[in-house]
Design a protein around this motif. Structure first.
Motif, PDB file in Angstrom:
ATOM      1  N   ILE A  25       0.853  -1.182   0.000  1.00 54.92           N
ATOM      2  CA  ILE A  25       0.000   0.000   0.000  1.00 54.92           C
ATOM      3  C   ILE A  25       0.888   1.230   0.000  1.00 54.92           C
ATOM      4  O   ILE A  25       1.896   1.282   0.711  1.00 54.92           O
ATOM      5  CB  ILE A  25      -0.928  -0.025   1.233  1.00 54.92           C
ATOM      6  CG1 ILE A  25      -2.017  -1.082   1.028  1.00 54.92           C
ATOM      7  CG2 ILE A  25      -1.561   1.339   1.481  1.00 54.92           C
ATOM      8  CD1 ILE A  25      -2.885  -1.290   2.248  1.00 54.92           C
ATOM      9  N   GLY A  26       0.513   2.191  -0.815  1.00 53.09           N
ATOM     10  CA  GLY A  26       1.293   3.422  -0.854  1.00 53.09           C
ATOM     11  C   GLY A  26       0.375   4.595  -1.160  1.00 53.09           C
ATOM     12  O   GLY A  26      -0.846   4.490  -1.058  1.00 53.09           O
ATOM     13  N   TYR A  27       1.013   5.688  -1.515  1.00 52.85           N
ATOM     14  CA  TYR A  27       0.269   6.917  -1.799  1.00 52.85           C
ATOM     15  C   TYR A  27       0.613   7.392  -3.198  1.00 52.85           C
ATOM     16  O   TYR A  27       1.772   7.355  -3.604  1.00 52.85           O
ATOM     17  CB  TYR A  27       0.666   8.013  -0.812  1.00 52.85           C
ATOM     18  CG  TYR A  27       0.323   7.705   0.616  1.00 52.85           C
ATOM     19  CD1 TYR A  27      -0.898   8.100   1.155  1.00 52.85           C
ATOM     20  CD2 TYR A  27       1.228   7.014   1.414  1.00 52.85           C
ATOM     21  CE1 TYR A  27      -1.200   7.830   2.475  1.00 52.85           C
ATOM     22  CE2 TYR A  27       0.919   6.730   2.745  1.00 52.85           C
ATOM     23  CZ  TYR A  27      -0.290   7.149   3.265  1.00 52.85           C
ATOM     24  OH  TYR A  27      -0.585   6.874   4.562  1.00 52.85           O
ATOM     25  N   LYS A  28      -0.403   7.877  -3.908  1.00 52.57           N
ATOM     26  CA  LYS A  28      -0.132   8.441  -5.228  1.00 52.57           C
ATOM     27  C   LYS A  28       0.358   9.868  -5.077  1.00 52.57           C
ATOM     28  O   LYS A  28      -0.259  10.662  -4.369  1.00 52.57           O
ATOM     29  CB  LYS A  28      -1.412   8.447  -6.073  1.00 52.57           C
ATOM     30  CG  LYS A  28      -1.745   7.075  -6.627  1.00 52.57           C
ATOM     31  CD  LYS A  28      -2.821   7.180  -7.681  1.00 52.57           C
ATOM     32  CE  LYS A  28      -4.191   7.257  -7.046  1.00 52.57           C
ATOM     33  NZ  LYS A  28      -5.278   7.180  -8.021  1.00 52.57           N
ATOM     34  N   PRO A  29       1.464  10.203  -5.730  1.00 53.15           N
ATOM     35  CA  PRO A  29       1.925  11.598  -5.677  1.00 53.15           C
ATOM     36  C   PRO A  29       0.800  12.507  -6.156  1.00 53.15           C
ATOM     37  O   PRO A  29       0.166  12.241  -7.176  1.00 53.15           O
ATOM     38  CB  PRO A  29       3.102  11.621  -6.654  1.00 53.15           C
ATOM     39  CG  PRO A  29       3.548  10.198  -6.771  1.00 53.15           C
ATOM     40  CD  PRO A  29       2.312   9.361  -6.575  1.00 53.15           C
ATOM     41  N   HIS A  30       0.570  13.572  -5.423  1.00 56.24           N
ATOM     42  CA  HIS A  30      -0.590  14.402  -5.758  1.00 56.24           C
ATOM     43  C   HIS A  30      -0.447  15.077  -7.116  1.00 56.24           C
ATOM     44  O   HIS A  30      -1.433  15.335  -7.787  1.00 56.24           O
ATOM     45  CB  HIS A  30      -0.837  15.439  -4.666  1.00 56.24           C
ATOM     46  CG  HIS A  30      -2.059  16.258  -4.921  1.00 56.24           C
ATOM     47  ND1 HIS A  30      -3.310  15.696  -5.033  1.00 56.24           N
ATOM     48  CD2 HIS A  30      -2.232  17.580  -5.148  1.00 56.24           C
ATOM     49  CE1 HIS A  30      -4.196  16.643  -5.303  1.00 56.24           C
ATOM     50  NE2 HIS A  30      -3.572  17.802  -5.379  1.00 56.24           N
ATOM     51  N   TRP A  31       0.784  15.352  -7.548  1.00 59.04           N
ATOM     52  CA  TRP A  31       0.934  16.025  -8.829  1.00 59.04           C
ATOM     53  C   TRP A  31       0.385  15.176  -9.978  1.00 59.04           C
ATOM     54  O   TRP A  31       0.068  15.696 -11.031  1.00 59.04           O
ATOM     55  CB  TRP A  31       2.383  16.421  -9.089  1.00 59.04           C
ATOM     56  CG  TRP A  31       3.329  15.267  -9.204  1.00 59.04           C
ATOM     57  CD1 TRP A  31       3.392  14.365 -10.244  1.00 59.04           C
ATOM     58  CD2 TRP A  31       4.338  14.866  -8.284  1.00 59.04           C
ATOM     59  NE1 TRP A  31       4.375  13.442 -10.011  1.00 59.04           N
ATOM     60  CE2 TRP A  31       4.969  13.726  -8.819  1.00 59.04           C
ATOM     61  CE3 TRP A  31       4.763  15.370  -7.042  1.00 59.04           C
ATOM     62  CZ2 TRP A  31       6.009  13.076  -8.155  1.00 59.04           C
ATOM     63  CZ3 TRP A  31       5.802  14.719  -6.401  1.00 59.04           C
ATOM     64  CH2 TRP A  31       6.410  13.585  -6.943  1.00 59.04           C
ATOM     65  N   ALA A  32       0.267  13.874  -9.754  1.00 62.66           N
ATOM     66  CA  ALA A  32      -0.250  13.008 -10.817  1.00 62.66           C
ATOM     67  C   ALA A  32      -1.754  13.176 -11.005  1.00 62.66           C
ATOM     68  O   ALA A  32      -2.280  12.901 -12.074  1.00 62.66           O
ATOM     69  CB  ALA A  32       0.088  11.548 -10.507  1.00 62.66           C
TER      70      ALA A  32
END
Ligand SMILES: [Zn+2]
Length: 83
Positions: free
Chosen positions: A63-70
């Motif tokens: 589980i991780g986080y998507k970079p918000h800039w994407a």
């Protein structure tokens, strides 16, 4: 929880081992690590991983986080400012 200055979405800042922090979507996602995949995810300990974001949940890498800039509709407005 922080909010994106551009679009108001809830974001979290994930600290990297280099001491930077990466703004990411607050929602966690499953990811499937794969070299040269086009997706990017930031793990909870701050490692950016090339990955797919869809696949068999049983085979997910973690589980991780998507970079918000994407995903930010205003991403163009807050690309690295020169300080
Ligand atoms: Zn945003």
């Amino acid at each position: 929880m922080a909010k994106c200055k551009g679009c108001g979405a809830p974001i979290v800042f994930i600290g990297t081992p280099e001491g930077r922090s990466i703004p990411c979507d607050a929602e966690q996602v499953l990811y499937w690590a794969r070299p040269r995949a086009t997706g990017k995810v930031v793990t909870p300990n701050g490692i950016v991983v090339s990955c797919d974001l869809q696949g068999d949940p049983k085979l997910a890498t973690g589980i991780g986080y998507k970079p918000h800039w994407a995903s930010c509709p205003k991403a163009g407005q807050f690309k690295r400012k020169k300080s």
